[in-house]
Scaffold this motif. Structure first.
Motif, PDB file in Angstrom:
ATOM      1  N   SER A  93       0.835  -1.179   0.029  1.00  9.02           N
ATOM      2  CA  SER A  93       0.000   0.072  -0.103  1.00  9.02           C
ATOM      3  C   SER A  93       0.852   1.335  -0.098  1.00  9.02           C
ATOM      4  O   SER A  93       2.081   1.178   0.366  1.00  9.02           O
ATOM      5  CB  SER A  93      -0.924   0.019   1.135  1.00  9.02           C
ATOM      6  N   ALA A  94       0.209   2.323  -0.543  1.00 12.86           N
ATOM      7  CA  ALA A  94       1.054   3.747  -0.455  1.00 12.86           C
ATOM      8  C   ALA A  94      -0.056   4.681   0.182  1.00 12.86           C
ATOM      9  O   ALA A  94      -1.480   4.484  -0.175  1.00 12.86           O
ATOM     10  CB  ALA A  94       1.448   4.047  -1.857  1.00 12.86           C
ATOM     11  N   VAL A  95       0.332   5.494   0.893  1.00 10.05           N
ATOM     12  CA  VAL A  95      -0.792   6.459   1.571  1.00 10.05           C
ATOM     13  C   VAL A  95      -0.299   7.828   1.207  1.00 10.05           C
ATOM     14  O   VAL A  95       0.558   8.357   1.326  1.00 10.05           O
ATOM     15  CB  VAL A  95      -0.685   6.170   2.940  1.00 10.05           C
ATOM     16  N   VAL A  96      -1.573   8.796   0.943  1.00 11.82           N
ATOM     17  CA  VAL A  96      -1.232  10.211   0.769  1.00 11.82           C
ATOM     18  C   VAL A  96      -2.326  10.593   1.713  1.00 11.82           C
ATOM     19  O   VAL A  96      -3.350  10.671   1.987  1.00 11.82           O
ATOM     20  CB  VAL A  96      -1.930  10.276  -0.582  1.00 11.82           C
ATOM     21  N   PHE A  97      -1.541  11.578   2.749  1.00 10.06           N
ATOM     22  CA  PHE A  97      -2.537  12.085   3.645  1.00 10.06           C
ATOM     23  C   PHE A  97      -2.632  13.636   3.292  1.00 10.06           C
ATOM     24  O   PHE A  97      -2.242  14.137   2.205  1.00 10.06           O
ATOM     25  CB  PHE A  97      -1.766  12.120   5.089  1.00 10.06           C
ATOM     26  N   GLN A  98      -3.591  14.366   4.138  1.00 13.65           N
ATOM     27  CA  GLN A  98      -3.963  15.849   3.914  1.00 13.65           C
ATOM     28  C   GLN A  98      -2.780  16.790   3.576  1.00 13.65           C
ATOM     29  O   GLN A  98      -2.846  17.481   2.757  1.00 13.65           O
ATOM     30  CB  GLN A  98      -4.777  16.415   4.863  1.00 13.65           C
ATOM     31  N   GLU A  99      -1.683  16.631   4.554  1.00 14.75           N
ATOM     32  CA  GLU A  99      -0.658  17.613   4.422  1.00 14.75           C
ATOM     33  C   GLU A  99       0.457  16.890   3.059  1.00 14.75           C
ATOM     34  O   GLU A  99       0.368  15.819   3.062  1.00 14.75           O
ATOM     35  CB  GLU A  99       0.154  17.737   5.239  1.00 14.75           C
ATOM     36  N   PHE A 100       1.121  18.039   2.611  1.00 14.99           N
ATOM     37  CA  PHE A 100       1.929  17.420   1.358  1.00 14.99           C
ATOM     38  C   PHE A 100       3.007  16.556   1.866  1.00 14.99           C
ATOM     39  O   PHE A 100       3.539  15.546   0.938  1.00 14.99           O
ATOM     40  CB  PHE A 100       2.265  18.710   0.396  1.00 14.99           C
ATOM     41  N   ALA A 101       3.589  16.919   2.971  1.00 15.38           N
ATOM     42  CA  ALA A 101       4.923  16.400   3.447  1.00 15.38           C
ATOM     43  C   ALA A 101       5.870  15.929   2.508  1.00 15.38           C
ATOM     44  O   ALA A 101       6.543  14.762   2.250  1.00 15.38           O
ATOM     45  CB  ALA A 101       4.465  14.827   3.843  1.00 15.38           C
ATOM     46  N   LEU A 102       6.522  17.017   1.441  1.00 17.70           N
ATOM     47  CA  LEU A 102       7.162  16.854   0.468  1.00 17.70           C
ATOM     48  C   LEU A 102       8.685  17.354   1.304  1.00 17.70           C
ATOM     49  O   LEU A 102       8.505  18.304   2.110  1.00 17.70           O
ATOM     50  CB  LEU A 102       7.052  17.811  -0.747  1.00 17.70           C
ATOM     51  N   PHE A 103       9.746  16.656   0.885  1.00 17.72           N
ATOM     52  CA  PHE A 103      11.217  17.254   1.440  1.00 17.72           C
ATOM     53  C   PHE A 103      11.495  18.557   0.725  1.00 17.72           C
ATOM     54  O   PHE A 103      11.784  18.450  -0.494  1.00 17.72           O
ATOM     55  CB  PHE A 103      12.313  15.948   0.949  1.00 17.72           C
ATOM     56  N   PRO A 104      11.523  19.387   1.489  1.00 21.90           N
ATOM     57  CA  PRO A 104      11.715  20.901   0.921  1.00 21.90           C
ATOM     58  C   PRO A 104      13.325  20.926   0.088  1.00 21.90           C
ATOM     59  O   PRO A 104      13.424  21.834  -0.760  1.00 21.90           O
ATOM     60  CB  PRO A 104      11.856  21.770   1.845  1.00 21.90           C
ATOM     61  N   TRP A 105      14.244  20.102   0.507  1.00 22.31           N
ATOM     62  CA  TRP A 105      15.533  20.330  -0.051  1.00 22.31           C
ATOM     63  C   TRP A 105      15.687  19.216  -1.402  1.00 22.31           C
ATOM     64  O   TRP A 105      16.780  19.369  -1.845  1.00 22.31           O
ATOM     65  CB  TRP A 105      16.500  19.679   0.871  1.00 22.31           C
ATOM     66  N   ARG A 106      14.654  18.647  -1.623  1.00 28.62           N
ATOM     67  CA  ARG A 106      14.693  17.648  -2.783  1.00 28.62           C
ATOM     68  C   ARG A 106      13.817  18.295  -3.798  1.00 28.62           C
ATOM     69  O   ARG A 106      12.697  18.929  -3.672  1.00 28.62           O
ATOM     70  CB  ARG A 106      14.145  16.269  -2.654  1.00 28.62           C
ATOM     71  N   THR A 107      14.437  18.080  -5.203  1.00 28.94           N
ATOM     72  CA  THR A 107      13.470  18.665  -6.111  1.00 28.94           C
ATOM     73  C   THR A 107      12.246  17.755  -6.475  1.00 28.94           C
ATOM     74  O   THR A 107      12.025  16.668  -5.874  1.00 28.94           O
ATOM     75  CB  THR A 107      14.271  18.289  -7.510  1.00 28.94           C
ATOM     76  N   VAL A 108      11.165  18.360  -7.150  1.00 22.67           N
ATOM     77  CA  VAL A 108      10.291  17.448  -7.421  1.00 22.67           C
ATOM     78  C   VAL A 108      10.224  16.230  -8.024  1.00 22.67           C
ATOM     79  O   VAL A 108       9.783  15.242  -7.363  1.00 22.67           O
ATOM     80  CB  VAL A 108       9.236  18.529  -8.519  1.00 22.67           C
ATOM     81  N   LEU A 109      11.284  15.793  -8.821  1.00 19.58           N
ATOM     82  CA  LEU A 109      11.459  14.691  -9.260  1.00 19.58           C
ATOM     83  C   LEU A 109      12.246  13.724  -8.349  1.00 19.58           C
ATOM     84  O   LEU A 109      11.672  12.714  -8.062  1.00 19.58           O
ATOM     85  CB  LEU A 109      12.546  14.754 -10.645  1.00 19.58           C
ATOM     86  N   ASP A 110      12.999  14.257  -7.577  1.00 23.74           N
ATOM     87  CA  ASP A 110      13.521  13.611  -6.432  1.00 23.74           C
ATOM     88  C   ASP A 110      12.562  13.132  -5.330  1.00 23.74           C
ATOM     89  O   ASP A 110      12.609  11.976  -4.622  1.00 23.74           O
ATOM     90  CB  ASP A 110      14.665  14.472  -5.803  1.00 23.74           C
ATOM     91  N   ASN A 111      11.632  13.975  -4.916  1.00 20.45           N
ATOM     92  CA  ASN A 111      10.545  13.782  -4.117  1.00 20.45           C
ATOM     93  C   ASN A 111       9.632  12.477  -4.635  1.00 20.45           C
ATOM     94  O   ASN A 111       9.408  11.641  -3.941  1.00 20.45           O
ATOM     95  CB  ASN A 111       9.659  15.091  -4.064  1.00 20.45           C
ATOM     96  N   VAL A 112       9.456  12.481  -5.892  1.00 21.27           N
ATOM     97  CA  VAL A 112       8.651  11.312  -6.544  1.00 21.27           C
ATOM     98  C   VAL A 112       9.259  10.199  -6.575  1.00 21.27           C
ATOM     99  O   VAL A 112       8.644   9.098  -6.387  1.00 21.27           O
ATOM    100  CB  VAL A 112       8.107  11.749  -7.953  1.00 21.27           C
ATOM    101  N   THR A 113      10.451  10.344  -6.763  1.00 25.29           N
ATOM    102  CA  THR A 113      11.321   8.928  -6.709  1.00 25.29           C
ATOM    103  C   THR A 113      11.793   8.469  -5.666  1.00 25.29           C
ATOM    104  O   THR A 113      12.892   7.482  -5.518  1.00 25.29           O
ATOM    105  CB  THR A 113      12.422   9.047  -7.778  1.00 25.29           C
ATOM    106  N   PHE A 114      11.440   9.077  -4.498  1.00 25.63           N
ATOM    107  CA  PHE A 114      12.166   8.770  -3.042  1.00 25.63           C
ATOM    108  C   PHE A 114      12.078   7.211  -2.749  1.00 25.63           C
ATOM    109  O   PHE A 114      12.881   6.461  -2.388  1.00 25.63           O
ATOM    110  CB  PHE A 114      11.390   9.579  -1.818  1.00 25.63           C
ATOM    111  N   GLY A 115      10.713   6.777  -2.917  1.00 25.75           N
ATOM    112  CA  GLY A 115      10.337   5.531  -2.583  1.00 25.75           C
ATOM    113  C   GLY A 115      11.119   4.325  -3.379  1.00 25.75           C
ATOM    114  O   GLY A 115      11.761   3.458  -2.832  1.00 25.75           O
ATOM    115  N   LEU A 116      11.174   4.741  -4.717  1.00 26.34           N
ATOM    116  CA  LEU A 116      12.069   3.870  -5.505  1.00 26.34           C
ATOM    117  C   LEU A 116      13.685   4.012  -4.921  1.00 26.34           C
ATOM    118  O   LEU A 116      14.166   2.978  -5.198  1.00 26.34           O
ATOM    119  CB  LEU A 116      11.848   4.446  -6.958  1.00 26.34           C
TER     120      LEU A 116
END
Length: 362
Positions: A93-116
């Protein structure tokens, strides 16, 4: 992947001389493979707690949650728990919560690929997968930007892309659109339906918004006020695909009112329910639409504040996004993947303060 929720109870231990708080009581229902099910209920009824139990972020006091995959190669009705399409059962499973919880020091692409990245996927491969899912959510042009450069709607789409990038069997969503403005929320509802239809994933979706539940889901599970029990399971009577024109029909308005009728009294009483206090006068309120008859406190005097309007969200959800929280348990389950078993009572603060922005099963 089918989800089986079996007699789940969650009780928070007593603190400061108060009685223990039962958040959920004897909750049982199933979510079929590829089905989109919404959980609807008054504020504080345990919706987010239930999602956390399904995600494996906390253990129930009693009961269990099972993830079950029907495998045609094993014969009809046989549950397969070893290999699925040649891949091990790792991140269920993967979970998406109300808050965004993105890593501010990572780019958008690096945030998307974090789990990978945590799973050890090669850099070139994970970048390609990340770009693919950014295309799916309409954000390929911001791949190398940082979260502070994005709007709220764009941040939530990044969070959704991050969850989808690990190819989960089950997508769990805890009010992912509630922090957005009405226009952005309406657009992202359409995007969610499009992505779900493309992926065919099983979705369990928590919301306070009655119209959102009616528009997105195949079925709506309505919970009572705390302790949360199932008041009704209601099948949404509208076919698919669904467009915005549905929202303007009399049939949709009537269905929304039907759901509100199931919630109204519990929503009113939940406004007065806090730890250590709840209205004591009892009145028998029969449930409808497939629910069971429950004993509920009587309505409060007319001097109370009015009940919240349909779709109005009360309360909040913890700021977290968890990727791949589910894991398979080896052996002894008859082929079913037992995701969560009863354990010692969870810490009282867990449901409002889960630690860490992202949890990845590796």
């Amino acid at each position: 992947m089918r989800i089986e929720i079996d007699r789940v109870r969650v009780e928070y231990p007593a603190r400061r001389g108060q009685r223990p708080v039962v958040a959920l009581q004897d909750v049982s229902f199933q979510v079929g493979a590829g089905e989109f099910v919404a959980i609807l209920g008054p504020s504080g009824c345990g919706k987010s707690t239930l999602l956390a139990v399904v995600a494996g972020l906390m253990a129930p006091t009693a009961g269990e949650v099972r993830f079950v995959e029907e495998s045609a190669s094993l014969g009809d009705g046989v549950r397969g728990a070893g290999q699925l399409r040649g891949e091990p059962l790792r991140a269920l499973s993967a979970v998406v919560f109300q808050e965004f919880a993105l890593f501010p020091w990572r780019t958008v692409l690096d945030n998307v690929t974090f789990g990978l990245e945590v799973r050890g996927v090669a850099p070139a491969r994970r970048r390609a997968i990340g770009q693919q899912y950014l295309e799916m959510v309409g954000l390929p042009m911001v791949a190398h930007r940082y979260p502070f450069e994005l709007s709220g709607g764009m941040k939530q789409r990044v969070g959704i892309a991050r969850a989808l990038a690990v190819h989960p069997r089950v997508l769990l969503m805890d009010e992912p659109l509630s922090a957005l403005d009405a226009q952005t929320r309406a657009l992202l509802q359409q995007d969610l339906l499009r992505l779900w239809e493309q992926s065919g994933q099983t979705v369990l979706y928590v919301t306070h918004n009655i119209e959102e539940a009616a528009f997105l889901a195949d079925r709506v599970v309505v919970l009572t006020r705390r302790p949360g029990r199932i008041r009704a399971e209601v099948t949404v009577p509208f076919g698919r695909p669904r467009g915005e024109e549905l929202l303007a029909t009399g049939e949709f308005a009537a269905f929304v009112q039907r759901l509100w009728g199931l919630l109204r009294e519990d929503a009113r009483l939940a406004m007065w329910q806090v730890d250590g206090y709840a209205p004591e006068v009892e009145a028998h309120v029969p449930a409808t639409a497939g629910g069971v008859a429950l004993s509920q406190p009587a309505p409060q005097p007319a001097s109370e504040p009015p009940p919240p309007a349909p779709g109005h969200g009360l309360g909040g959800t913890p700021p977290q996004a968890a990727v791949g929280a589910g894991r398979a348990e080896p052996g002894g389950t008859g082929g079913a993947v037992v995701a969560r078993r009863a354990a010692k009572p969870p810490a009282r603060t867990l449901s409002k303060g889960w630690l860490g922005a992202i949890s990845v099963a590796v």
